[in-house]
Design a protein around this motif. Sequence first.
Motif, PDB file in Angstrom:
ATOM      1  N   THR A 119      35.838 -78.491 -29.238  1.00  0.00           N
ATOM      2  CA  THR A 119      35.850 -77.224 -29.975  1.00  0.00           C
ATOM      3  C   THR A 119      35.290 -76.080 -29.123  1.00  0.00           C
ATOM      4  O   THR A 119      35.109 -74.966 -29.611  1.00  0.00           O
ATOM      5  CB  THR A 119      35.013 -77.347 -31.267  1.00  0.00           C
ATOM      6  N   ARG A 120      35.028 -76.356 -27.862  1.00  0.00           N
ATOM      7  CA  ARG A 120      34.451 -75.357 -26.947  1.00  0.00           C
ATOM      8  C   ARG A 120      35.487 -74.260 -26.682  1.00  0.00           C
ATOM      9  O   ARG A 120      36.661 -74.563 -26.466  1.00  0.00           O
ATOM     10  CB  ARG A 120      34.077 -76.073 -25.643  1.00  0.00           C
ATOM     11  N   PRO A 121      35.071 -72.958 -26.718  1.00  0.00           N
ATOM     12  CA  PRO A 121      36.058 -71.887 -26.563  1.00  0.00           C
ATOM     13  C   PRO A 121      36.918 -72.035 -25.292  1.00  0.00           C
ATOM     14  O   PRO A 121      38.126 -71.926 -25.377  1.00  0.00           O
ATOM     15  CB  PRO A 121      35.201 -70.616 -26.501  1.00  0.00           C
ATOM     16  N   ASN A 122      36.303 -72.298 -24.139  1.00  0.00           N
ATOM     17  CA  ASN A 122      37.133 -72.404 -22.935  1.00  0.00           C
ATOM     18  C   ASN A 122      37.327 -73.859 -22.494  1.00  0.00           C
ATOM     19  O   ASN A 122      37.264 -74.196 -21.311  1.00  0.00           O
ATOM     20  CB  ASN A 122      36.590 -71.533 -21.795  1.00  0.00           C
ATOM     21  N   LEU A 159      35.728 -78.279 -39.596  1.00  0.00           N
ATOM     22  CA  LEU A 159      35.016 -78.989 -40.677  1.00  0.00           C
ATOM     23  C   LEU A 159      33.515 -78.715 -40.598  1.00  0.00           C
ATOM     24  O   LEU A 159      32.950 -78.679 -39.511  1.00  0.00           O
ATOM     25  CB  LEU A 159      35.246 -80.491 -40.541  1.00  0.00           C
ATOM     26  N   LEU A 183      29.467 -79.714 -40.961  1.00  0.00           N
ATOM     27  CA  LEU A 183      28.749 -80.973 -40.747  1.00  0.00           C
ATOM     28  C   LEU A 183      28.836 -81.777 -42.045  1.00  0.00           C
ATOM     29  O   LEU A 183      28.815 -81.212 -43.142  1.00  0.00           O
ATOM     30  CB  LEU A 183      27.286 -80.698 -40.370  1.00  0.00           C
ATOM     31  N   TYR A 213      30.723 -85.557 -23.480  1.00  0.00           N
ATOM     32  CA  TYR A 213      29.486 -84.774 -23.512  1.00  0.00           C
ATOM     33  C   TYR A 213      28.329 -85.761 -23.450  1.00  0.00           C
ATOM     34  O   TYR A 213      28.182 -86.596 -24.364  1.00  0.00           O
ATOM     35  CB  TYR A 213      29.362 -83.968 -24.814  1.00  0.00           C
ATOM     36  N   SER A 223      29.310 -89.509 -23.977  1.00  0.00           N
ATOM     37  CA  SER A 223      30.179 -89.965 -25.065  1.00  0.00           C
ATOM     38  C   SER A 223      30.906 -88.778 -25.706  1.00  0.00           C
ATOM     39  O   SER A 223      30.939 -87.702 -25.130  1.00  0.00           O
ATOM     40  CB  SER A 223      29.415 -90.816 -26.083  1.00  0.00           C
ATOM     41  N   ILE A 224      31.482 -89.011 -26.877  1.00  0.00           N
ATOM     42  CA  ILE A 224      32.368 -87.989 -27.457  1.00  0.00           C
ATOM     43  C   ILE A 224      31.597 -86.797 -28.029  1.00  0.00           C
ATOM     44  O   ILE A 224      30.405 -86.910 -28.341  1.00  0.00           O
ATOM     45  CB  ILE A 224      33.271 -88.602 -28.563  1.00  0.00           C
ATOM     46  N   PRO A 225      32.272 -85.640 -28.182  1.00  0.00           N
ATOM     47  CA  PRO A 225      31.639 -84.495 -28.837  1.00  0.00           C
ATOM     48  C   PRO A 225      31.228 -84.843 -30.269  1.00  0.00           C
ATOM     49  O   PRO A 225      31.925 -85.596 -30.953  1.00  0.00           O
ATOM     50  CB  PRO A 225      32.751 -83.430 -28.869  1.00  0.00           C
ATOM     51  N   GLY A 226      30.123 -84.249 -30.708  1.00  0.00           N
ATOM     52  CA  GLY A 226      29.674 -84.449 -32.078  1.00  0.00           C
ATOM     53  C   GLY A 226      30.733 -84.063 -33.096  1.00  0.00           C
ATOM     54  O   GLY A 226      30.870 -84.698 -34.149  1.00  0.00           O
ATOM     55  N   GLY A 227      31.494 -83.020 -32.794  1.00  0.00           N
ATOM     56  CA  GLY A 227      32.517 -82.545 -33.727  1.00  0.00           C
ATOM     57  C   GLY A 227      33.595 -83.589 -33.988  1.00  0.00           C
ATOM     58  O   GLY A 227      34.115 -83.682 -35.101  1.00  0.00           O
ATOM     59  N   LYS A 286      33.062 -86.952 -33.728  1.00  0.00           N
ATOM     60  CA  LYS A 286      32.417 -87.998 -34.541  1.00  0.00           C
ATOM     61  C   LYS A 286      32.322 -87.537 -35.996  1.00  0.00           C
ATOM     62  O   LYS A 286      32.592 -88.316 -36.929  1.00  0.00           O
ATOM     63  CB  LYS A 286      31.026 -88.328 -33.971  1.00  0.00           C
ATOM     64  N   ASN A 287      31.982 -86.269 -36.191  1.00  0.00           N
ATOM     65  CA  ASN A 287      31.866 -85.705 -37.542  1.00  0.00           C
ATOM     66  C   ASN A 287      33.208 -85.773 -38.278  1.00  0.00           C
ATOM     67  O   ASN A 287      33.283 -86.195 -39.438  1.00  0.00           O
ATOM     68  CB  ASN A 287      31.392 -84.248 -37.411  1.00  0.00           C
ATOM     69  N   ILE A 343      35.761 -87.770 -37.653  1.00  0.00           N
ATOM     70  CA  ILE A 343      36.126 -89.170 -37.892  1.00  0.00           C
ATOM     71  C   ILE A 343      35.365 -89.703 -39.108  1.00  0.00           C
ATOM     72  O   ILE A 343      35.933 -90.350 -39.985  1.00  0.00           O
ATOM     73  CB  ILE A 343      35.822 -90.021 -36.640  1.00  0.00           C
TER      74      ILE A 343
END
Lengths: 199, 199
Positions: A17-20, A55, A57, A95, A98-102, A104-105, A107
């Motif tokens: 979800t990072r802008p760039n 989404l 948190l 990151y 492992s995967i970005p928190g977004g 995991k959230n 999923i």
Amino acid sequence: MVSNTATKVIGIIVSSTRPNRVGFQISEWAQRILAENIDSSSTQIKIIDLQKENLPLYDEPNPPKAGKPYVNSHTMAWSEKIAGIDSFIFVSPVYNGSIPGGLKNAIDYLWKEWTKKPTIVVTYGSTGGKGSNDFLYTLLGGALGMNLIPQEKTVLIPLSRSFYVENTSTFIDIDKDLLPHKETLVNAIEELKKLPYAQ
Amino acid sequence: MVSNTATKVIGIIVSSTRPNRVGFQISEWAQRILAENIDSSSTQIKIIDLQKENLPLYDEPNPPKAGKPYVNSHTMAWSEKIAGIDSFIFVSPVYNGSIPGGLKNAIDYLWKEWTKKPTIVVTYGSTGGKGSNDFLYTLLGGALGMNLIPQEKTVLIPLSRSFYVENTSTFIDIDKDLLPHKETLVNAIEELKKLPYAQ
């Protein structure tokens, strides 16, 4: 003439979800290769961009595996979207190993909407995103019960600063820079086709 | 009289953002035990509730390890808050075998604000939250460079439905139900005191 071939939908999950982020361009690259290697009369491709889904948190009162009704409209919309997809390509950066928190959230909001579905994992990073790849194999293949292609056929994309326009996160020529991984992705798509769709 | 004893701050991170989470009660339990086992003249305790922080999904243009300035006011506020904490207790549930996405998202916003700081991990779940515990040891102790107490002294809290008021997520008597883990937490706090503070 009525066709007996039901249309299947393959979803490409853009995890960063990072802008760039470079993940959107990599997802579009995967989409182009996927389009060249499926029967478009019986298969649709959908891009699912977690930046656009946005989404919150996790805010459902109950864990999704409890099977209780969802209470939030964003959960109902996310459930409907994922329930409508037959198989997936997850495209994820790394990151901190492992995967970005977004991701995991996103999923963790659902359970039955993911389970049993055929899945490819595509990860990228300086070492090909191995940490996220391993994590997703455990998470999606384990707790979520998804049906992943064999991990030895997975897609790991090592990135280099030389791929990008100077001081940007934009690929100079993504088709050229990711060419060594095209055949791996094509083979992964063939593996995906061998997996049974969820009932 | 000017005191030469600098005040240290221990932060308790409440990781679950689920409305009827048990994590807030467990964090308050940890706070009570912590308060009984530190010198309150030189140590403060702060609860950091990720539900209240309500950080968006990662939206900084650059990874925090790149050392570039933050662009979003929520990142600056989060950075300032975490930079002001000297050591941590992470209190986390298990979602699908590892930590909630919201915790990973909060961690990944920062880097230098976490690194080197003494840390206790407290996890809970039907099997004590072992998946999250292992994940946090790798994430915080590895990529983040935090200074964790030995994992054999960590705090794993197995939960049982019998702990809760019927049809709720509210403990009947948390001090009684979690009594078997009090000594473990007290010992973990003693381990925390042995670790050097970040310079």
